[in-house]
Design an enzyme around this catalytic site. Structure first.
Site, PDB file in Angstrom:
ATOM      1  N   ASP A  17      -7.863  -5.298   0.228  1.00 57.18           N
ATOM      2  CA  ASP A  17      -8.650  -6.436  -0.998  1.00 57.18           C
ATOM      3  C   ASP A  17      -8.190  -7.785  -0.584  1.00 57.18           C
ATOM      4  O   ASP A  17      -8.692  -8.970  -1.251  1.00 57.18           O
ATOM      5  CB  ASP A  17      -8.118  -6.176  -2.194  1.00 57.18           C
ATOM      6  CG  ASP A  17      -8.218  -4.064  -2.489  1.00 57.18           C
ATOM      7  OD1 ASP A  17      -9.199  -4.337  -2.491  1.00 57.18           O
ATOM      8  OD2 ASP A  17      -7.944  -4.024  -2.961  1.00 57.18           O
ATOM      9  N   HIS A  68       0.488  -1.222   0.518  1.00 60.01           N
ATOM     10  CA  HIS A  68       0.163   0.018  -0.030  1.00 60.01           C
ATOM     11  C   HIS A  68       0.967   1.290  -0.087  1.00 60.01           C
ATOM     12  O   HIS A  68       1.858   1.593   0.313  1.00 60.01           O
ATOM     13  CB  HIS A  68      -0.800  -0.026   1.018  1.00 60.01           C
ATOM     14  CG  HIS A  68      -2.150   0.612   0.830  1.00 60.01           C
ATOM     15  ND1 HIS A  68      -1.580   2.456   1.359  1.00 60.01           N
ATOM     16  CD2 HIS A  68      -2.722   0.843   0.993  1.00 60.01           C
ATOM     17  CE1 HIS A  68      -2.853   2.824   1.149  1.00 60.01           C
ATOM     18  NE2 HIS A  68      -3.714   1.741   0.707  1.00 60.01           N
TER      19      HIS A  68
HETATM   20  N1  CMC Z   1       4.198  -7.326  -4.871  1.00 56.75           N
HETATM   21  C1  CMC Z   1       5.185  -7.455  -4.959  1.00 56.75           C
HETATM   22  N2  CMC Z   1       6.245  -6.885  -4.941  1.00 56.75           N
HETATM   23  C2  CMC Z   1       5.928  -5.373  -4.940  1.00 56.75           C
HETATM   24  C3  CMC Z   1       4.303  -5.408  -3.950  1.00 56.75           C
HETATM   25  C4  CMC Z   1       3.775  -6.291  -4.424  1.00 56.75           C
HETATM   26  N3  CMC Z   1       2.187  -6.700  -4.160  1.00 56.75           N
HETATM   27  N4  CMC Z   1       3.593  -4.449  -3.928  1.00 56.75           N
HETATM   28  C5  CMC Z   1       4.529  -3.428  -4.203  1.00 56.75           C
HETATM   29  N5  CMC Z   1       5.982  -4.441  -4.363  1.00 56.75           N
HETATM   30  C6  CMC Z   1       7.602  -3.918  -4.190  1.00 56.75           C
HETATM   31  C7  CMC Z   1       7.695  -2.734  -5.590  1.00 56.75           C
HETATM   32  O1  CMC Z   1       8.267  -3.678  -6.449  1.00 56.75           O
HETATM   33  C8  CMC Z   1       8.613  -2.165  -4.741  1.00 56.75           C
HETATM   34  O2  CMC Z   1      10.477  -2.758  -4.869  1.00 56.75           O
HETATM   35  P1  CMC Z   1      11.568  -2.316  -4.694  1.00 56.75           P
HETATM   36  O3  CMC Z   1      11.526  -1.225  -4.079  1.00 56.75           O
HETATM   37  O4  CMC Z   1      12.502  -3.282  -4.791  1.00 56.75           O
HETATM   38  O5  CMC Z   1      11.739  -1.658  -6.604  1.00 56.75           O
HETATM   39  C9  CMC Z   1       8.388  -2.056  -3.368  1.00 56.75           C
HETATM   40  O6  CMC Z   1       7.665  -2.890  -2.737  1.00 56.75           O
HETATM   41  C10 CMC Z   1       8.051   0.140  -2.845  1.00 56.75           C
HETATM   42  O7  CMC Z   1       6.999  -0.663  -4.178  1.00 56.75           O
HETATM   43  P2  CMC Z   1       6.114   0.199  -4.913  1.00 56.75           P
HETATM   44  O8  CMC Z   1       5.374  -0.415  -6.326  1.00 56.75           O
HETATM   45  O9  CMC Z   1       6.826   1.670  -4.605  1.00 56.75           O
HETATM   46  O10 CMC Z   1       5.036   0.924  -4.353  1.00 56.75           O
HETATM   47  P3  CMC Z   1       3.286   2.032  -4.532  1.00 56.75           P
HETATM   48  O11 CMC Z   1       3.571   2.496  -3.002  1.00 56.75           O
HETATM   49  O12 CMC Z   1       3.986   2.612  -5.544  1.00 56.75           O
HETATM   50  O13 CMC Z   1       2.648   0.980  -5.020  1.00 56.75           O
HETATM   51  C11 CMC Z   1       0.434  -0.818  -4.831  1.00 56.75           C
HETATM   52  C12 CMC Z   1       1.029   0.883  -3.598  1.00 56.75           C
HETATM   53  C13 CMC Z   1      -0.944  -0.951  -4.020  1.00 56.75           C
HETATM   54  C14 CMC Z   1       0.282  -0.331  -5.789  1.00 56.75           C
HETATM   55  C15 CMC Z   1       1.359  -1.614  -5.028  1.00 56.75           C
HETATM   56  O14 CMC Z   1       1.947  -2.062  -3.256  1.00 56.75           O
HETATM   57  C16 CMC Z   1       0.502  -3.033  -5.656  1.00 56.75           C
HETATM   58  O15 CMC Z   1       0.916  -2.752  -6.849  1.00 56.75           O
HETATM   59  N6  CMC Z   1       0.283  -3.589  -4.860  1.00 56.75           N
HETATM   60  C17 CMC Z   1      -0.404  -4.442  -5.620  1.00 56.75           C
HETATM   61  C18 CMC Z   1      -1.378  -4.385  -6.098  1.00 56.75           C
HETATM   62  C19 CMC Z   1      -2.854  -4.380  -4.511  1.00 56.75           C
HETATM   63  O16 CMC Z   1      -3.124  -4.887  -3.444  1.00 56.75           O
HETATM   64  N7  CMC Z   1      -4.171  -2.493  -5.184  1.00 56.75           N
HETATM   65  C20 CMC Z   1      -4.730  -2.727  -3.814  1.00 56.75           C
HETATM   66  C21 CMC Z   1      -3.612  -1.143  -3.131  1.00 56.75           C
HETATM   67  S1  CMC Z   1      -4.856  -0.834  -1.371  1.00 56.75           S
HETATM   68  C22 CMC Z   1      -6.602  -0.711  -2.226  1.00 56.75           C
HETATM   69  C23 CMC Z   1      -6.887   0.198  -2.665  1.00 56.75           C
HETATM   70  O17 CMC Z   1      -5.840   1.035  -2.749  1.00 56.75           O
HETATM   71  O18 CMC Z   1      -7.201   0.324  -3.796  1.00 56.75           O
END
Ligand code: CMC
Length: 427
Positions: A362, A305
């Site tokens: 989720d 998140h």
């Molecule tokens: N699985 C594996 N690695 C992950 C995941 C995941 N679900 N989420 C983040 N990471 C890693 C990402 O690759 C990055 O690694 P590194 O630092 O080595 O590059 C690190 O964690 C930080 O992630 P980020 O993508 O920079 O984080 P963000 O704040 O931009 O994205 C997020 C947040 C929710 C989009 C992302 O965690 C994600 O894609 N999660 C899966 C989709 C999901 O479950 N979304 C629902 C969110 S909660 C409800 C809502 O808001 O609707």
């Protein structure tokens, strides 16, 4: 509250106010940055950018805290009905019983849709995703109702109530359509959640008997999804609404933003992921390794998140509810075991621990929806139904703020510098 500060940015010095929120969150006021320095800030994804001040929802992502209008989400989830939460988000206070009754009656009066609009559903293919239907139906309401007079609080209120009444009906009808089933009309004696279940699951011969376990579970899920401050869809609502676009089109834009798999669409992806792991023999470790592999773009849906760097408080409540609901319904869903195994690994694996990746809202919600008989492609519609009062509250907060301006970010241009056009034959 504000304090002053001098920000030193490279060779520039900017006199800035420090804005302090009621929970002591702090931000630099940089509204004078460009006029003073000629520079802008660059913050892709807006991780460091506050777009507004808001009274509605407080999140402390480090501590895993979520409060609506000051009330902890755990207490609201335990003690309230979803329509009380709608009232709280919209008007700032929990309703007393008279206010609650009046508010529910007003919503009920709006739950029928124009007969003509029912024919719109015929135009969609049976395979249409219910989110496509929902966003189209909500924007279509603009054709039936004139633009909100944003200087008239009563008109604003009427438009908000209309959407609270009708979106539930659109959601249920989109399900009926995709299953080739006749539409079921709402019943005045049922409350919001019961009515939704009735409109989803009754048939022409027999009314659906509301199962209190399911009604309670749905009420809980809607409350937990009701608001989450400046998330992608709510920011979209504020963005579109800031141009004074009409409310129906604005909410429809929020629905579209929610649909994406990184946001509300993740609940559908989680179940699809768990089913894939089940069909692949249950080897969840393989999928954890894929998610950790930097050469793969695979990720574990339902984890991570932008704001929570601790267990998502909503996920905590939902995971306990999922256990309760499955037990009460006597459902033994292998997806639950796979989910728990994934969570256990993730909470103990360095990759997830270092990045503070916890299960989010989720992760377990789909297991409950599935047990309720709600199909996977409806999960994000359920999220939209829950989030609607949040979008409406933010829209009203923005539109009634005299300092509100059209949202219009800047950019750093990186394209070609000036060049001259040659006639087509010379190119
Ligand atoms: N699985 C594996 N690695 C992950 C995941 C995941 N679900 N989420 C983040 N990471 C890693 C990402 O690759 C990055 O690694 P590194 O630092 O080595 O590059 C690190 O964690 C930080 O992630 P980020 O993508 O920079 O984080 P963000 O704040 O931009 O994205 C997020 C947040 C929710 C989009 C992302 O965690 C994600 O894609 N999660 C899966 C989709 C999901 O479950 N979304 C629902 C969110 S909660 C409800 C809502 O808001 O609707």
């Amino acid at each position: 509250m504000s304090d002053s500060a001098k920000i030193q940015l490279n060779k520039f010095e900017l006199d800035s106010r420090i804005i302090t929120g009621s929970e002591n969150e702090k931000g630099f006021d940089i509204t004078k940055l460009r006029p003073t320095t000629g520079h802008i800030t660059l913050d892709p994804g807006y991780g460091n950018t506050g777009a507004c001040m808001s009274d509605i929802t407080f999140i402390d992502g480090e501590k895993g805290i979520l409060r609506y209008r000051g009330y902890p989400i755990e207490q609201l989830a335990e003690k309230c009905k979803f329509t009380e939460i709608c009232y709280l988000l919209l008007y700032g206070e929990l309703p007393n019983s008279n206010q609650q009754e009046l508010f529910s009656q007003k919503i009920k009066k709006e739950q029928n849709i124009h007969e003509d609009m029912k024919r719109f559903f015929d135009g969609f293919p049976i395979t249409a995703h219910p989110m496509a239907i929902l966003s189209a139906m909500v924007t279509s309401l603009s054709a039936y109702h004139s633009d909100t007079d944003i200087t008239n609080p009563d008109k604003i209120d009427n438009d908000i109530i209309r959407l609270l009444g009708k979106v539930k009906s659109f959601a249920a009808f989109s399900y009926r359509k995709s299953h080739g089933l006749p539409f079921i009309y709402p019943q005045p004696e049922l409350n919001y959640v019961e009515n939704f279940l009735h409109m989803m699951f009754s048939d022409a011969q027999e009314n659906y008997e509301t199962d209190p376990i399911l009604a309670e579970a749905l009420n809980l899920l809607l409350i937990l999804h009701a608001d989450h401050e400046q998330n992608c869809s709510t920011s979209t609502v504020r963005m579109v609404g800031s141009s004074q676009a009409n409310l129906h089109a604005t909410i429809s834009a929020g629905i579209s933003a929610l649909w994406g798999p990184l946001h509300g669409g993740a609940n559908q992806r989680v179940i699809e992921m768990l089913e894939q792991i089940r069909d692949d023999g249950g080897d969840y470790k393989k999928y954890v390794n894929m998610a950790k592999d930097k050469n793969s773009d695979y990720k574990l849906f339902g984890f991570g998140h932008r704001v929570y760097k601790n267990y998502d408080p909503r996920a905590k409540v939902i995971s306990q509810a999922a256990e309760r609901v499955l037990k009460a319904l006597n459902v033994d869903d292998p997806l639950m075991d796979i989910a728990k195994n994934l969570e256990h690994i993730a909470l103990n694996d360095n990759y997830f621990v270092q990045r503070k990746l916890y299960p989010n809202v989720d992760f377990y919600s789909g297991i409950i929806y599935k047990a309720m008989g709600i199909p996977t492609n409806m999960f994000t519609v359920m999220f939209a139904l829950g989030r609607l009062p949040g979008w409406l509250s933010h829209w009203r907060e923005m539109i009634t703020d005299p300092k509100s301006k059209i949202n219009r970010p800047r950019q750093i241009y990186t394209g070609p510098i000036l060049r001259n056009v040659k006639p087509v034959g010379d190119r």
